[in-house]
Each structure stands twice: as C-alpha cells, then as structure tokens.
Design an enzyme around this catalytic site. Sequence first.
Site, PDB file in Angstrom:
ATOM      1  N   GLY A 305       0.670  -1.201  -0.143  1.00 33.57           N
ATOM      2  CA  GLY A 305       0.076   0.029  -0.120  1.00 33.57           C
ATOM      3  C   GLY A 305       1.003   1.353  -0.230  1.00 33.57           C
ATOM      4  N   SER A 306       0.402   2.427   0.819  1.00 33.04           N
ATOM      5  CA  SER A 306       1.133   3.518   0.476  1.00 33.04           C
ATOM      6  C   SER A 306       2.354   3.704   1.189  1.00 33.04           C
ATOM      7  CB  SER A 306      -0.082   4.672   1.182  1.00 33.04           C
ATOM      8  OG  SER A 306      -1.099   4.711   0.161  1.00 33.04           O
ATOM      9  N   THR A 307       2.778   2.794   1.982  1.00 35.34           N
ATOM     10  CA  THR A 307       4.130   2.679   2.611  1.00 35.34           C
ATOM     11  C   THR A 307       5.067   2.674   1.385  1.00 35.34           C
ATOM     12  OG1 THR A 307       4.081   0.348   3.091  1.00 35.34           O
ATOM     13  CG2 THR A 307       3.463   1.865   4.753  1.00 35.34           C
ATOM     14  N   PHE A 308       4.578   2.112   0.534  1.00 32.51           N
ATOM     15  CA  PHE A 308       5.722   2.029  -0.937  1.00 32.51           C
ATOM     16  C   PHE A 308       5.987   3.122  -1.466  1.00 32.51           C
ATOM     17  CE2 PHE A 308       6.962   0.756  -5.182  1.00 32.51           C
ATOM     18  CZ  PHE A 308       7.955  -0.046  -4.847  1.00 32.51           C
ATOM     19  N   LYS A 309       5.156   4.140  -1.199  1.00 31.30           N
ATOM     20  CA  LYS A 309       5.279   5.549  -1.942  1.00 31.30           C
ATOM     21  C   LYS A 309       6.641   6.172  -1.665  1.00 31.30           C
ATOM     22  CE  LYS A 309       0.526   6.673  -2.272  1.00 31.30           C
ATOM     23  NZ  LYS A 309      -0.903   7.307  -1.684  1.00 31.30           N
TER      24      LYS A 309
END
Length: 576
Positions: A305-309
């Site tokens: 999810g957004s932690t990968f941003k």
Amino acid sequence: MWNRHKTYQRQSMGLVFFIFLLVLVCMFVRLGYLMIGKADYYGVQAKELHERERKIKAERGKILDRNGNLLAGNRSVSTISVIHSQIKEPEKVISMLSKELDLDEEMVRKKVEKVSSREKVKSNVDKETSDRIRNCKLAGVTVDEDYKREYQYDSLATKVLGFTGSDNQGIIGLEVSYEKYLKGTDGSILTMTTAYGTEIENGAEDRIEPVSGWTLNTSLDLTIMEYTDQVANILLKKKQAKSVDIIVMNPQNGEIYAMACAPEFNLNDPYKLAGDMSQMTAKEKSDKRNAMWRNPCVSDTYEPGSTFKILTTAAALEKGVVKMTDRFHCPGYKVVEDRRIRCHKKGGHGSETFLEGIMNSCNPVFIEVGARVGVSDFFQKMSDFGLMKRSGIDVPGEASTIIHKEENVGAVELATMSFGQSFQVSPIRLISLAATMINGGKSITPHFGVSALSADGSQMKHFEYEEGERVVSKENSDLIREALGKVVSEGTGGKAGVDGYTVGAKTGTSEKLPRGNGKYIASTIGFAPVENPQVIALVRIDEPQGLYYGGTVAAPGISTLFENILPYLCGKDSGE
C-alpha cells in the site's frame, strides 16, 4: 626297477616337504604382517569389540542480547537407559524406573527385556530424579548427563530465536542459522566390556570431554523486545486482528533490535497447540504447528500500500522527473486507460505540490509521478534499490518479492504499482528498503547475528555483512526524510508523533485478495529522529476489525512504541 621306485618316492617326499615348507614360510610371513604391519589396525578393532561408547552431550551455546542479557541457555538434565546384558534384578529395575520416571510399567518392561546393547528409557530427566536413580545403584541402569534448551522469556521473539528438537539441534530461527556455532562437540565415555558385551567391573574408562558450543551475541535488545511485544499484543487484542507484526531496526547498519509476531508461542513448550486438538488429524496438527512457527515478517508477502510511496518518491527524485515544488491537481480520482482509480479522499485534494501529495498520501499524484518515471526506469530503479532480490537476513525462509514481469506492465499496472498495489513484498524487505531511503541512501543488510565467542573465550568470530552501496543520493535522501517528517507533523501520519521528538512516517492500507472481501492490512513505517534516524519501525496489522486505515490504527502503534524506546535509545533531548 626297485631303485627307480625308491627314487620316485624320495622325489615325491621332497616335493611334499618343499610345499609344506613353502606354506609354513607363507604363514610366518602372513603372521608377521598381521602382528607387525597391521598391529595398529587390529588393535583398534579389538578395542572397539571390547569397548562400549556412551556419548556425553555438549552444552549448547548461549544466545545473548546486545547488552549481554541471556535469551537462550541450558538446564542440566539426564538420559536414563538400560543395558540388557548387565541387568541382574530385572523386576527391581522395572519397578524403580516406572515409579521414579512416572512411566507405565509395561512400557518399561519392554525396554528392560529388549535384547540390545543399550535402550533409552527417558530423556530430559531432572537432576533430582536422576540422582535418586543413580543412588539406587542397580546393575544395568545408566544415567548420562545431558542438557535441555531453556528460554528465559517463554514467548518473546519466538519466531526469531527458534527452538531445538529432542536431539538438541536447531529447528527454526537463529537456532538453525547459527547451528554450527551453537551445537558444540559431544564427548564420550569408553567402557571396557567382555566378548558378550558385559561391562567389566572396575575396568578402566576412557573419557573424552565434550566441547561446549559458542555463545551467540545478537543485535536484539531485551528492553526494546519487551516494549515491542507489549505493543503487538495490545494492538492484537484491541483490533481483534488475525496477527500483528512489528520490526524495530537500526536504519544505519541493519541491526534488528526487536521482531514481534503476535500471537507468539511458548518456546519452552513449542509443540503445544491452542484449543481443542482432539478432532484434528496428525496432518492437521502438523500444518497448524508449521503455521504457528512461521515468521510472517520474513516468510510472508503482502501488498504494502502507501508505505511503498517512499520508494516511488526516491525513484522519481533519482530520475530527476519531479521536484518537491511541482504542482499537481487531484479531483479525487485519476483515469488511466479504461480505469478510474480513486484517491482515498473522495472529494480530492485539489491543487497541491508534490510535497503536499506525499503528506496527503494522494494516489493521483503518485500515479502521475509513476508515469513520469516510466515502466523501464521504474523497474530499473527498483532493481537498483534491491526490491527484486531478498534482503539477506540471517534467519531461514525469506520470501522473494512477487512482482509483474516488466514486459507485462502497462499504464494501469504501473499506476497501481506506484502507490503500492498489484505486487507483494515481505515486511523485512520493505523496512530495509525504507531504511535505505532515509539513512543517506546506503543499502543495508538486516541481521541479528553480531559475533560468536568460543566457550573458552579464546576465539571470536565477528559476522560481516555486505557493504552498503549508495543507491540514493544523500541530497534526495534528505528530501525524503524531511517530507516524511511533515507527514507526521502536518499530514496523514499525525498519530505516529511523539512529544519531544521529531518522527517521520508513512502510513499504508491495502485490501487483501480477492478484492471486495472486506479484509485489509493496515501498516505504518516510522523513524526517529528525523534529522539523524537512529531507529526505524514497521507496524503491520493483519485484518483489523472496525477501522482499518494505517494512519488510524497502525500509526498509534508507532507512537506508543517510540514513546517507550526513544528515551531509552536516544536520550531525553532529541526533540524538535
């Protein structure tokens, strides 16, 4: 005629005598060869025939935390055996052993009556009981010293430390990874016996002393481990989750301070399963144990999810396709080919800079940034960062990243990958990559093992890990740190903050497959202090009940964790 016959007889007798003499000489030569040339070989054979060997178990090496606290040690126990040929009072032996060892009498009888050189009756017998058995002095009963692995904290870091089997060999975790250092070398007692295998009374014994295993010094920190375990169990109970995983690591060198995978199990009773097992088959029990022992931080993968941003940001900055001041527009969605991909804020964020897009965790912004990077360069940067390979952590069972083949990635796939969906990564791989992004851009190898010390203290082995190469420039790493600091101070990660300290974070929420099943994983990666990160942590909550957003349920876990460990690690005055 008579003389000719007599001559023939003399010749025959001479031939026989010559053959006899030749055979005699050969026998003497053979005897000399066996007695002189092969004396050592047959001496050993004869000795083995008249000796009985009993092993003396080596004490397994200790496992310590980074401050020298004992995590895994040993307890003295004994193994009780019987030697059939030496037993003189079988009924007394059967009665005594069944009583002292709390065993069924028929089972003991079978052991006693079995014709074998040695029959083990019971292992892991406590010292008090084994002393009583030894004091009975019954012929044919032997008490051999042994050790049982003992873990000081029953359910702390169980899937990291691992445990040993009945043969005292490691089964999972560090116990397996460092087996060659921990196991030691068994000794033995050699007892003289008769040709019938009966020990000779007052016969000489040869004793070879065992060599204890090496002490393993780890990066684990007992204080941080206890705080981490408490937070994991609080979140597990509060959110009624399937599991909660937390990793706490030094982002500068990859040393892991703690790894909690709730629910844990009891290391001192690792085969015990929770609940009613009466209706389960042997295979079902085995499968359940394997699942219980599995380390999800290392062996499982999930959509981050957004932690990968964090990584998408690094790739875009490194490729020079975006600046923190670049402006974007978010109407609440982004159309990519035939797909409308929504932002978590239905009404959209309107006009915003890239920095604000990071702070808002805005999907449309990252979709556009991913498109600017392009498929080829996106895959190249992810490969440079290390996403495509394992982290190299020193415990077994690490999972590989599950990702599309580059040739199969179109605009839609690139869009979803840019904000952490449509591929899977292990928690340990993700936090290691995040650490690289904020530590100045140097890749690290996550690890527990620091050094091993021989039992007599004469040898020390320092474990070495791959030198980190710079995969992100220091300037871009500084920008990422500052942006993630603003995620906490002004953006979606506010609940990860800690009074008196600067904390950076990125939250994430991902829906588990198949889509639409209502099951989510909430996560947050946090680090501190922002100016010079000394600790980074990942909190992952699998299938939280009720609210499931990372910024709502996982970020407070980072805050609670850091409230306890930042004063311990960084002192009181690392504030803003």
